[in-house]
Design an enzyme around this catalytic site. Structure first.
Site, short mmCIF file in Angstrom:
data_model
loop_
_atom_site.label_atom_id
_atom_site.label_comp_id
_atom_site.label_asym_id
_atom_site.label_seq_id
_atom_site.Cartn_x
_atom_site.Cartn_y
_atom_site.Cartn_z
N ARG A 150 0.82 -1.22 0.00
CA ARG A 150 0.00 0.00 0.00
C ARG A 150 0.85 1.27 0.00
O ARG A 150 0.36 2.35 -0.25
CB ARG A 150 -0.97 -0.01 1.20
CG ARG A 150 -2.13 -0.96 0.98
CD ARG A 150 -3.13 -0.89 2.11
NE ARG A 150 -2.57 -1.40 3.36
CZ ARG A 150 -3.22 -1.41 4.51
NH1 ARG A 150 -4.44 -0.93 4.58
NH2 ARG A 150 -2.66 -1.92 5.59
N GLN A 151 2.16 1.13 0.29
CA GLN A 151 3.04 2.31 0.23
C GLN A 151 3.67 2.34 -1.16
O GLN A 151 4.87 2.16 -1.34
CB GLN A 151 4.09 2.21 1.33
CG GLN A 151 3.46 2.25 2.72
CD GLN A 151 4.49 2.23 3.80
OE1 GLN A 151 5.46 2.96 3.76
NE2 GLN A 151 4.30 1.37 4.79
N LYS B 247 -16.86 5.32 -1.06
CA LYS B 247 -16.15 5.51 0.21
C LYS B 247 -15.25 6.73 0.17
O LYS B 247 -14.62 7.00 -0.85
CB LYS B 247 -15.31 4.26 0.49
CG LYS B 247 -14.33 4.39 1.64
CD LYS B 247 -13.63 3.07 1.92
CE LYS B 247 -12.18 3.08 1.49
NZ LYS B 247 -11.43 1.88 1.88
N ARG C 7 -12.08 8.25 2.54
CA ARG C 7 -11.24 8.01 3.73
C ARG C 7 -10.93 9.33 4.41
O ARG C 7 -10.44 10.27 3.79
CB ARG C 7 -9.96 7.28 3.33
CG ARG C 7 -9.08 6.92 4.50
CD ARG C 7 -7.98 5.93 4.15
NE ARG C 7 -8.42 4.54 4.05
CZ ARG C 7 -8.73 3.77 5.08
NH1 ARG C 7 -8.70 4.26 6.31
NH2 ARG C 7 -9.09 2.52 4.89
C1 R5P Z 1 -8.29 0.25 0.39
O1 R5P Z 1 -8.05 0.77 -0.67
C2 R5P Z 1 -8.29 -1.22 0.57
O2 R5P Z 1 -8.84 -1.86 -0.54
C3 R5P Z 1 -9.05 -1.64 1.82
O3 R5P Z 1 -10.42 -1.28 1.68
C4 R5P Z 1 -8.48 -1.00 3.04
O4 R5P Z 1 -7.08 -1.13 3.05
C5 R5P Z 1 -9.05 -1.61 4.28
O5 R5P Z 1 -8.49 -1.00 5.39
P1 R5P Z 1 -9.26 -0.90 6.76
O6 R5P Z 1 -9.69 -2.28 7.15
O7 R5P Z 1 -8.24 -0.33 7.70
O8 R5P Z 1 -10.41 0.03 6.57
#
Ligand code: R5P
Length: 286
Positions: free
Chosen positions: A91-92, A184, A186
């Site tokens: 993810r980084q 969504k 964030r």
């Molecule tokens: C985000 O882009 C990923 O696909 C996941 O939805 C995310 O990494 C989930 O992270 P968390 O459980 O901390 O919300």
């Protein structure tokens, strides 16, 4: 072909070897009293194509992967395929702020020192794998998920955001049921907001699919929205159940009716196997 299982992935590696019909060897990995890794391939010589199955998360398992790579090469492996079911640092994948490293790229470059092919499973962004400069394949767990849920009372498949809409489509199409995505946003590492579902979910059995669950914030918020919109039952499936801190306990106490993950990371939820898909990828590569 010989499949070598590292300490994170022994059962998965054994299953892969059994599907391929080839030899399985366990890397004899232990920790020294100071925590450093010791590993050994207890075979005189390998003299074959070798696939190492080992996660590179958390950091200590990355070190184990480096050491197994060196050990198999020294033991005479003809080619080395890295099978990394859960790839740490994925993810980084870019520099978000000045002064940061490009962590995922660093990991690929270091791991490519001793390898000929790379296989991952639902890596967060596939483009990251280009840094390996070796042939690679990212196995998509969607078909395994679709097959698993075919007769499990699911009327519709959702992804929690548009970025994962392709996964919901693949799973929905495999199952022959409709699919959609939620919207969504964030707010922080642990906080997300999700807009109400546009599709009618009243009285329906809904499956939410995602690549990973880390804190569980995304999935719990998505479940709350779908239940508020009248979903009868919400089942959640992710490829990688990372479950940081006490996420699994919080998820079990939430509105989610059933929670499953693939066997890339092992926990009580890892009931969907990706062994067959990885075995196919190994056979295609070598
Ligand atoms: C985000 O882009 C990923 O696909 C996941 O939805 C995310 O990494 C989930 O992270 P968390 O459980 O901390 O919300």
């Amino acid at each position: 072909m010989i499949v070598v299982g590292g300490s994170t992935s022994r059962d998965l590696a054994k299953d892969i070897a059994s599907i391929i019909g080839c030899k399985y060897i366990e890397a004899a990995t232990v920790r020294f009293p100071d925590g450093e890794c010791y590993t050994r391939i207890e075979e005189e010589t390998l003299d074959d194509d070798v696939a190492i199955v080992q996660n590179t998360y958390p950091d200590e398992n990355l070190v184990e992967m480096f050491l197994i790579q060196d050990a198999v090469r020294r033991a005479g492996a003809k080619s080395v395929t890295l099978v990394i079911p859960y790839f740490g640092y994925a993810r980084q994948d870019r520099v978000f702020k000045n002064g940061e490293p490009e962590s995922a790229k660093v990991m690929c470059e270091l791991l490519s020192r001793v390898c000929d092919h790379v296989i991952t499973v639902d890596i967060h962004k596939e483009a990251v794998l280009e840094a390996f400069k070796r042939p690679y394949k990212d196995v998509k767990a969607a078909n395994a998920m679709g097959d698993y849920f075919k007769d499990k009372d699911i009327d519709m498949v959702f992804s929690p955001d548009i970025g994962a809409a392709g996964r919901a489509k693949m799973v929905g199409e495999r199952m022959g049921v409709p699919y959609d995505h939620l919207e969504k946003k964030r707010l922080s590492g642990t906080e997300v907001v999700i807009q109400p579902a546009k599709s009618d979910v009243k009285g329906k059995g809904v499956l939410i699919v995602d690549d990973m669950i880390s804190t569980g914030g995304t999935i719990m918020t998505a479940t709350t929205q779908l239940k508020a919109a009248g979903a009868r039952k919400v089942t959640v499936a992710c490829t990688h159940g990372v479950y940081v801190n006490n996420a699994l306990e919080r998820l079990k106490a939430s509105d989610i009716d059933d929670l499953l993950s693939c066997n890339t990371l092992i926990s009580e939820t890892s009931r969907i196997s990706v062994a067959g898909m990885i075995a196919d990828a190994i056979k295609e590569r070598c």
